[in-house]
Scaffold this active site. Structure first.
Site, PDB file in Angstrom:
ATOM      1  N   ASP A  67      19.534  20.827 -14.347  1.00 48.01           N
ATOM      2  CA  ASP A  67      20.234  20.606 -13.084  1.00 48.01           C
ATOM      3  C   ASP A  67      21.713  20.955 -13.182  1.00 48.01           C
ATOM      4  O   ASP A  67      22.236  21.224 -14.283  1.00 48.01           O
ATOM      5  CB  ASP A  67      20.059  19.139 -12.622  1.00 48.01           C
ATOM      6  N   ASN A 138      17.719   4.509 -11.870  1.00 42.38           N
ATOM      7  CA  ASN A 138      16.739   4.386 -10.784  1.00 42.38           C
ATOM      8  C   ASN A 138      15.464   5.183 -11.067  1.00 42.38           C
ATOM      9  O   ASN A 138      14.639   5.380 -10.179  1.00 42.38           O
ATOM     10  CB  ASN A 138      17.366   4.828  -9.448  1.00 42.38           C
ATOM     11  N   HIS A 140      15.344   8.379 -11.990  1.00 37.94           N
ATOM     12  CA  HIS A 140      15.375   9.823 -11.729  1.00 37.94           C
ATOM     13  C   HIS A 140      15.283  10.633 -13.022  1.00 37.94           C
ATOM     14  O   HIS A 140      15.720  10.197 -14.077  1.00 37.94           O
ATOM     15  CB  HIS A 140      16.565  10.234 -10.851  1.00 37.94           C
ATOM     16  N   GLU A 145      15.652  12.334  -7.359  1.00 33.92           N
ATOM     17  CA  GLU A 145      15.917  10.941  -7.007  1.00 33.92           C
ATOM     18  C   GLU A 145      14.649  10.291  -6.456  1.00 33.92           C
ATOM     19  O   GLU A 145      13.701  10.996  -6.069  1.00 33.92           O
ATOM     20  CB  GLU A 145      17.026  10.903  -5.941  1.00 33.92           C
TER      21      GLU A 145
HETATM   22  C1  GLP Z   1      22.329  12.511 -14.728  1.00 31.08           C
HETATM   23  C2  GLP Z   1      21.461  13.695 -15.102  1.00 31.08           C
HETATM   24  C3  GLP Z   1      20.156  13.259 -15.696  1.00 31.08           C
HETATM   25  C4  GLP Z   1      20.398  12.196 -16.736  1.00 31.08           C
HETATM   26  C5  GLP Z   1      21.045  10.993 -16.109  1.00 31.08           C
HETATM   27  C6  GLP Z   1      21.297   9.853 -17.072  1.00 31.08           C
HETATM   28  O1  GLP Z   1      22.083  12.003 -13.484  1.00 31.08           O
HETATM   29  N1  GLP Z   1      21.194  14.563 -14.002  1.00 31.08           N
HETATM   30  O2  GLP Z   1      19.491  14.392 -16.262  1.00 31.08           O
HETATM   31  O3  GLP Z   1      19.191  11.831 -17.354  1.00 31.08           O
HETATM   32  O4  GLP Z   1      22.284  11.416 -15.594  1.00 31.08           O
HETATM   33  O5  GLP Z   1      22.571   9.974 -17.637  1.00 31.08           O
HETATM   34  P1  GLP Z   1      23.011   9.264 -18.966  1.00 31.08           P
HETATM   35  O6  GLP Z   1      22.244   9.919 -20.040  1.00 31.08           O
HETATM   36  O7  GLP Z   1      24.479   9.544 -19.072  1.00 31.08           O
HETATM   37  O8  GLP Z   1      22.686   7.837 -18.816  1.00 31.08           O
END
Ligand code: GLP
Length: 260
Positions: A67, A138, A140, A145
């Site tokens: 993404d 959440n 995702h 989402e």
């Molecule tokens: C973002 C990314 C996700 C990731 C999530 C969790 O939203 N798009 O791919 O898994 O954050 O982030 P973190 O690993 O910093 O908790």
């Protein structure tokens, strides 16, 4: 879904890195799906170590990132392209031309075409052999989402308030945090040959419990992985804390259920 619980983030990240290293050794031109966020950082550090100290060769590896935020240029330190260059690509012998991240700068009608092309390019590369995933609080995955179609392909998406709040600290506050992103879809992720999902810390425990042991539902996008034939979660103890079942690797004997 296979679940592997380790006492520390470092141990879980090393095991996940080993999976990737084995794949790359067996298939030097493997196609890796990569993720950003704080979660895969130790995994990337371990891959860099394997490259430097054990000669793990990335020269033929191709990558597709999950993404990208909309409206952030690649040189913006918060863009996912910047993140990947800084935290992995510049430290290994990958050909940067073989690394792909969705282009968050495409506008208007170009967006749809760009997303379709991303899917075509994944297919043309022979499909993704192994996809690294983190998970949002959440549930995702990528930026899919809650409520995203389980059949979705790469698409433009609106970030939820909870995701904007979770990621705002990286941007120095909510005001600077983007509202939109491009992301591979859940259908795109379901097509990969192998999924490696990492989750650490208690803030992920509820999302993980829902994804691993809850109902299959678009309300927790990671629960879609219950239908994936080869998905493994690498968790630390804190992220695993709300799991009820105890038949998981390195969990069964160390953590007795309350009723025992
Ligand atoms: C973002 C990314 C996700 C990731 C999530 C969790 O939203 N798009 O791919 O898994 O954050 O982030 P973190 O690993 O910093 O908790």
């Amino acid at each position: 879904m296979e679940i592997i619980i380790q006492s520390t983030r470092a141990a879980a990240s090393k095991l996940a890195a080993l999976n990737i290293a084995r794949l790359v050794q067996a298939k030097p031109n493997a196609v890796l799906g990569l993720a950003t966020g704080s979660t895969p950082l130790m995994l990337y550090t371990e891959l860099i170590r394997l490259h430097r100290e054990e000669g793990l060769d990335f020269s033929k590896v191709r990558t597709f990132n999950l993404d990208e935020y909309c409206d952030l240029p690649p040189e913006d330190p918060n863009s996912y392209r910047f993140f990947m260059n800084e935290n992995l690509f510049k430290h290994i012998n990958i050909d940067i031309a073989n690394t792909r991240v969705p282009d968050g700068l495409v506008q208007g009608a170009e967006i749809l075409r760009h997303c379709e092309k991303y899917e075509e390019d994944i297919r043309a590369a022979g499909g993704i052999d192994l996809q690294v995933l983190g998970i949002g609080t959440n549930g995702h995955i990528g930026f899919n989402e809650p409520g995203t179609s389980l059949a979705s392909r790469t698409h433009f998406t609106t970030l939820t308030e909870s995701t904007r709040k979770s990621n705002a600290p990286y941007f120095g506050g909510l005001e600077a945090m983007p509202y939109y992103a491009l992301t591979m879809g859940i259908g795109t992720i379901m097509d990969v040959r192998e999924v490696v999902l990492l989750a650490f810390g208690e803030s992920k425990a509820e999302a993980i419990a829902g994804a691993a042991e809850g109902a299959l539902t678009a309300s927790n996008p990671a629960s879609s992985l219950q239908m994936h034939p080869s998905a493994t979660m690498f968790l630390d103890t804190a992220a695993a804390a709300r799991l009820v079942r105890r038949d998981y690797y390195e969990w069964t004997f160390a953590h007795k259920p309350d009723w025992q």
